[in-house]
Write an enzyme that holds these catalytic residues in place. Structure first.
Site, PDB file in Angstrom:
ATOM      1  N   SER A  24       6.175 -22.839  -2.407  1.00  0.00           N
ATOM      2  CA  SER A  24       5.975 -24.287  -2.291  1.00  0.00           C
ATOM      3  C   SER A  24       5.264 -24.710  -1.019  1.00  0.00           C
ATOM      4  O   SER A  24       4.887 -25.863  -0.871  1.00  0.00           O
ATOM      5  CB  SER A  24       7.328 -25.010  -2.364  1.00  0.00           C
ATOM      6  OG  SER A  24       8.063 -24.831  -1.173  1.00  0.00           O
ATOM      7  N   TYR A 165       9.664  -8.379  13.095  1.00  0.00           N
ATOM      8  CA  TYR A 165       8.701  -8.834  12.075  1.00  0.00           C
ATOM      9  C   TYR A 165       7.717  -7.711  11.728  1.00  0.00           C
ATOM     10  O   TYR A 165       7.476  -7.423  10.553  1.00  0.00           O
ATOM     11  CB  TYR A 165       7.951 -10.060  12.611  1.00  0.00           C
ATOM     12  CG  TYR A 165       6.948 -10.677  11.657  1.00  0.00           C
ATOM     13  CD1 TYR A 165       7.365 -11.448  10.567  1.00  0.00           C
ATOM     14  CD2 TYR A 165       5.582 -10.514  11.860  1.00  0.00           C
ATOM     15  CE1 TYR A 165       6.443 -12.030   9.702  1.00  0.00           C
ATOM     16  CE2 TYR A 165       4.658 -11.102  11.007  1.00  0.00           C
ATOM     17  CZ  TYR A 165       5.083 -11.865   9.929  1.00  0.00           C
ATOM     18  OH  TYR A 165       4.155 -12.440   9.075  1.00  0.00           O
ATOM     19  N   ALA A 168       9.420  -5.007   9.629  1.00  0.00           N
ATOM     20  CA  ALA A 168       9.641  -5.425   8.234  1.00  0.00           C
ATOM     21  C   ALA A 168       8.329  -5.398   7.461  1.00  0.00           C
ATOM     22  O   ALA A 168       8.264  -4.925   6.317  1.00  0.00           O
ATOM     23  CB  ALA A 168      10.254  -6.831   8.203  1.00  0.00           C
ATOM     24  N   LYS A 169       7.262  -5.901   8.082  1.00  0.00           N
ATOM     25  CA  LYS A 169       5.974  -5.984   7.383  1.00  0.00           C
ATOM     26  C   LYS A 169       5.346  -4.597   7.191  1.00  0.00           C
ATOM     27  O   LYS A 169       4.637  -4.366   6.206  1.00  0.00           O
ATOM     28  CB  LYS A 169       5.032  -6.920   8.139  1.00  0.00           C
ATOM     29  CG  LYS A 169       5.469  -8.394   8.102  1.00  0.00           C
ATOM     30  CD  LYS A 169       5.494  -8.927   6.670  1.00  0.00           C
ATOM     31  CE  LYS A 169       5.735 -10.436   6.616  1.00  0.00           C
ATOM     32  NZ  LYS A 169       5.732 -10.961   5.239  1.00  0.00           N
TER      33      LYS A 169
HETATM   34  P1  NAP Z   1       5.360 -20.727   5.842  1.00  0.00           P
HETATM   35  O1  NAP Z   1       4.436 -21.860   5.679  1.00  0.00           O
HETATM   36  O2  NAP Z   1       6.355 -20.738   6.946  1.00  0.00           O
HETATM   37  O3  NAP Z   1       6.093 -20.479   4.448  1.00  0.00           O
HETATM   38  C1  NAP Z   1       7.091 -19.515   4.314  1.00  0.00           C
HETATM   39  C2  NAP Z   1       7.573 -19.561   2.895  1.00  0.00           C
HETATM   40  O4  NAP Z   1       8.596 -18.569   2.734  1.00  0.00           O
HETATM   41  C3  NAP Z   1       8.174 -20.914   2.536  1.00  0.00           C
HETATM   42  O5  NAP Z   1       7.720 -21.309   1.267  1.00  0.00           O
HETATM   43  C4  NAP Z   1       9.674 -20.620   2.507  1.00  0.00           C
HETATM   44  O6  NAP Z   1      10.362 -21.392   1.535  1.00  0.00           O
HETATM   45  C5  NAP Z   1       9.695 -19.177   2.075  1.00  0.00           C
HETATM   46  N1  NAP Z   1      10.945 -18.517   2.438  1.00  0.00           N
HETATM   47  C6  NAP Z   1      11.426 -18.243   3.673  1.00  0.00           C
HETATM   48  N2  NAP Z   1      12.619 -17.637   3.585  1.00  0.00           N
HETATM   49  C7  NAP Z   1      12.911 -17.550   2.255  1.00  0.00           C
HETATM   50  C8  NAP Z   1      13.992 -17.026   1.529  1.00  0.00           C
HETATM   51  N3  NAP Z   1      15.043 -16.450   2.150  1.00  0.00           N
HETATM   52  N4  NAP Z   1      13.955 -17.080   0.180  1.00  0.00           N
HETATM   53  C9  NAP Z   1      12.914 -17.654  -0.461  1.00  0.00           C
HETATM   54  N5  NAP Z   1      11.850 -18.175   0.181  1.00  0.00           N
HETATM   55  C10 NAP Z   1      11.862 -18.127   1.528  1.00  0.00           C
HETATM   56  O7  NAP Z   1       4.556 -19.391   6.074  1.00  0.00           O
HETATM   57  P2  NAP Z   1       3.201 -18.792   5.474  1.00  0.00           P
HETATM   58  O8  NAP Z   1       2.295 -18.642   6.602  1.00  0.00           O
HETATM   59  O9  NAP Z   1       2.762 -19.516   4.269  1.00  0.00           O
HETATM   60  O10 NAP Z   1       3.740 -17.324   5.109  1.00  0.00           O
HETATM   61  C11 NAP Z   1       3.709 -16.776   3.831  1.00  0.00           C
HETATM   62  C12 NAP Z   1       3.736 -15.271   3.946  1.00  0.00           C
HETATM   63  O11 NAP Z   1       2.565 -14.836   4.636  1.00  0.00           O
HETATM   64  C13 NAP Z   1       4.922 -14.744   4.755  1.00  0.00           C
HETATM   65  O12 NAP Z   1       5.418 -13.560   4.169  1.00  0.00           O
HETATM   66  C14 NAP Z   1       4.300 -14.438   6.110  1.00  0.00           C
HETATM   67  O13 NAP Z   1       5.024 -13.451   6.810  1.00  0.00           O
HETATM   68  C15 NAP Z   1       2.926 -13.985   5.705  1.00  0.00           C
HETATM   69  N6  NAP Z   1       1.939 -14.082   6.767  1.00  0.00           N
HETATM   70  C16 NAP Z   1       1.629 -15.288   7.333  1.00  0.00           C
HETATM   71  C17 NAP Z   1       0.700 -15.314   8.347  1.00  0.00           C
HETATM   72  C18 NAP Z   1       0.287 -16.594   9.024  1.00  0.00           C
HETATM   73  O14 NAP Z   1      -0.412 -16.537  10.053  1.00  0.00           O
HETATM   74  N7  NAP Z   1       0.637 -17.764   8.511  1.00  0.00           N
HETATM   75  C19 NAP Z   1       0.088 -14.134   8.791  1.00  0.00           C
HETATM   76  C20 NAP Z   1       0.452 -12.945   8.203  1.00  0.00           C
HETATM   77  C21 NAP Z   1       1.372 -12.923   7.177  1.00  0.00           C
HETATM   78  P3  NAP Z   1      11.475 -22.491   1.943  1.00  0.00           P
HETATM   79  O15 NAP Z   1      10.802 -23.435   2.899  1.00  0.00           O
HETATM   80  O16 NAP Z   1      11.831 -23.099   0.634  1.00  0.00           O
HETATM   81  O17 NAP Z   1      12.598 -21.705   2.571  1.00  0.00           O
END
Ligand code: NAP
Length: 257
Positions: A24, A165, A168-169
């Site tokens: 979402s 982090y 885990a990744k």
């Molecule tokens: P974000 O905007 O913080 O979104 C994180 C998402 O994960 C939210 O939708 C949240 O849902 C969900 N989430 C967290 N804990 C959860 C749980 N226990 N069960 C179900 N849902 C959960 O972050 P994003 O940047 O879009 O990240 C998405 C993915 O990309 C992550 O795996 C992150 O590690 C990876 N990533 C991000 C970046 C970056 O720079 N943004 C870089 C590398 C990798 P709720 O709000 O409903 O809890």
């Protein structure tokens, strides 16, 4: 009648079903929207952000596409199993699982508590395991499917002050490789994406100077957009990637080469 159905199946693309965890917000929201626009029935999973999930579903449905929302903490295997049952009863067996849900955290290594470590691993690695195990049972029955795990460039290169982090990744990348080998004979592809710095809430605590520094360290001289990760999810899920499995695709502007 039998012949009519066969003819129609040859002309009309069959609708597929996707589950996007953390679907979402941020990268997950861009992915949910893009998959829906490409004909997937999408289960938008959320844990805390109910309003965002409901608003995204409304947006997708207003455009004539299909989506449902489902609350579940990916670190809880019972909740994940129930989500899969909901998917099957709502849209049918899953064709695509996008393990996007994740949390991040920055701390000196010596300040990481047992509970910090445990929560990070529970969501970012066990969550992926829970969802892969629950979905693959159904995919094996169909002898087809695609799983895409969202790791991070820090899972490839390691980040100072993000040891839990990064660990885990990195685990997600190892899980992807092993699972691709095990599920390949069942017709299921398993791939991974390692995003660089992407403009989402996850980086909202970083200062403007920190973001500028990360952009400077990126060969393409900027941070990425959620849509740029979603586009690679859509590609890896598609038949264009039909001979790709076990891979980690970097979407990081060249940060790690
Ligand atoms: P974000 O905007 O913080 O979104 C994180 C998402 O994960 C939210 O939708 C949240 O849902 C969900 N989430 C967290 N804990 C959860 C749980 N226990 N069960 C179900 N849902 C959960 O972050 P994003 O940047 O879009 O990240 C998405 C993915 O990309 C992550 O795996 C992150 O590690 C990876 N990533 C991000 C970046 C970056 O720079 N943004 C870089 C590398 C990798 P709720 O709000 O409903 O809890």
């Amino acid at each position: 009648m039998k012949y009519v159905i066969i003819i129609l199946q040859g002309v009309i693309p069959m609708t597929k079903t996707a589950i996007v965890t953390g679907g979402s917000r941020g990268i997950g929201a861009a992915t949910s929207s893009l998959l829906a626009a490409n004909g997937y029935n999408v289960i938008i999973n959320y844990n805390a952000s109910a309003d965002a999930a409901i608003a995204l579903k409304a947006d997708i449905v207003s455009k004539g596409f299909n989506a449902e929302v489902y609350k579940c903490d990916v670190s809880d295997s019972d909740e994940v199993n129930s989500m899969l049952e909901f998917c099957v009863s709502t849209f049918g067996l899953p064709d695509l699982l996008v393990n996007n849900a994740g949390i991040a955290g920055q701390k000196l290594f010596t300040d990481i508590t047992d509970s910090d470590w445990s929560r990070m691993l529970s969501v970012d690695l066990t969550g992926v395991f829970n969802c892969c195990r629950a979905a693959s049972k159904y995919m094996i029955k169909k002898h087809t499917g695609s799983i895409i795990n969202i790791s991070s460039m820090w899972g490839v290169g390691g980040a100072s002050c993000e040891v839990h982090y990064s660990a885990a990744k990195a685990g997600v990348i190892g899980l992807t490789k092993a699972l691709a080998k095990e599920l390949g004979p069942s017709g299921i592809r398993v791939n991974c994406i390692a995003p660089g710095v992407i403009d989402t809430d996850m980086n909202s605590k970083l200062s403007e100077a920190d973001i500028a520094g990360l952009a400077d360290a990126t060969p393409l001289c900027r941070i990425g957009k959620p849509s740029e990760v979603a586009a690679v999810v859509e590609f890896l899920a598609s038949d264009k990637a039909s001979f790709i499995t076990g891979q980690t695709i970097s979407v990081d502007g060249g940060f790690i080469i």
